[in-house]
Enzyme design. Structure first.
Site, PDB file in Angstrom:
ATOM      1  N   CYS A  81      55.050  79.114   4.095  1.00  0.00           N
ATOM      2  CA  CYS A  81      54.011  79.727   4.867  1.00  0.00           C
ATOM      3  C   CYS A  81      54.797  79.986   6.283  1.00  0.00           C
ATOM      4  CB  CYS A  81      52.919  78.731   5.007  1.00  0.00           C
ATOM      5  SG  CYS A  81      53.088  77.156   5.839  1.00  0.00           S
ATOM      6  N   HIS A 133      50.279  74.071   7.877  1.00  0.00           N
ATOM      7  CA  HIS A 133      49.969  75.364   7.359  1.00  0.00           C
ATOM      8  C   HIS A 133      49.785  76.305   8.267  1.00  0.00           C
ATOM      9  CE1 HIS A 133      49.675  78.164   3.863  1.00  0.00           C
ATOM     10  NE2 HIS A 133      48.665  78.296   4.334  1.00  0.00           N
ATOM     11  N   HIS A 145      48.669  84.532   3.908  1.00  0.00           N
ATOM     12  CA  HIS A 145      49.220  83.248   4.011  1.00  0.00           C
ATOM     13  C   HIS A 145      50.483  83.103   2.789  1.00  0.00           C
ATOM     14  CE1 HIS A 145      46.569  80.663   1.537  1.00  0.00           C
ATOM     15  NE2 HIS A 145      46.102  81.824   1.928  1.00  0.00           N
TER      16      HIS A 145
END
Length: 193
Positions: A81, A133, A145
């Site tokens: 990510c 994240h 993402h």
């Protein structure tokens, strides 16, 4: 009889003008590659075309959708990510934002969820007290993402999972190319939601 011919002639000329105007409008729209790209990416990503201000952003995301997830990866063979958000910023905005989600967060000005703009970063704390994240906001509550289960994809901030773990949004605070990669996240940062 002359009146009928005159009216028929005027109707014919009117129809020709309307037809000409419509074909000119179609040519203008179809010859504008940015409009075509916006419409295309709008349909693919589920983001309203009027919310798509940066075609380069959507094209970059589209080219990476489906890339598998790989922790520490930074190529089309596999990417995580934070490397994906870094790649977006380096390639679309010519900006370096940091190499992991925590130092990326340290390099942004916090942005409330309702004030997010395409290109802003969105951060999540998934089963952790720290940011774990990051994604890139696209507009209309969608973000791109690298998901650990499905690779690079577009998701909705209003999905129950993402809504539950959403922490904050952010926008780079320095000029392009000057972001540092060594800042650490302060656990005392407050959530602006």
């Amino acid at each position: 009889m002359n009146t009928k011919k005159l009216v028929a002639g005027m109707l014919f000329i009117g129809l020709c003008l309307v037809s000409q105007a419509q074909s000119t409008k179609t040519k203008t729209t179809s010859s504008d590659p940015d409009n075509l790209a916006k419409e295309y990416f709008s349909q693919i990503m589920g983001v309203a075309s009027n919310a798509m201000a940066n075609t380069k952003l959507y094209q970059f995301v589209y080219e990476w959708v489906g890339t598998p997830y790989r922790l520490g990866g930074d190529s089309k063979k596999g990417i995580d990510c934070s490397k994906f958000s870094l790649a977006v910023y380096e390639n679309v905005f010519n900006t370096t934002i940091g190499y992991n989600s925590r130092n990326q967060y340290a390099n942004v000005k916090q942005v409330r969820k309702n004030d997010l703009q395409p290109g802003d970063l969105v951060f999540f704390k998934i089963r952790s007290r720290q940011i774990t994240h990051v994604g890139v906001y696209l507009g209309d509550d969608k973000f791109a993402h690298a998901s650990s289960s499905r690779g690079v994809m577009v998701s909705n901030l209003n999905e129950a999972y993402w809504k539950r773990y959403y922490y904050n949004g952010g926008r780079p605070i320095e000029e392009p190319g000057t972001m540092t990669a060594n800042a650490e996240l302060d656990d005392d940062n407050k959530n602006l939601n």
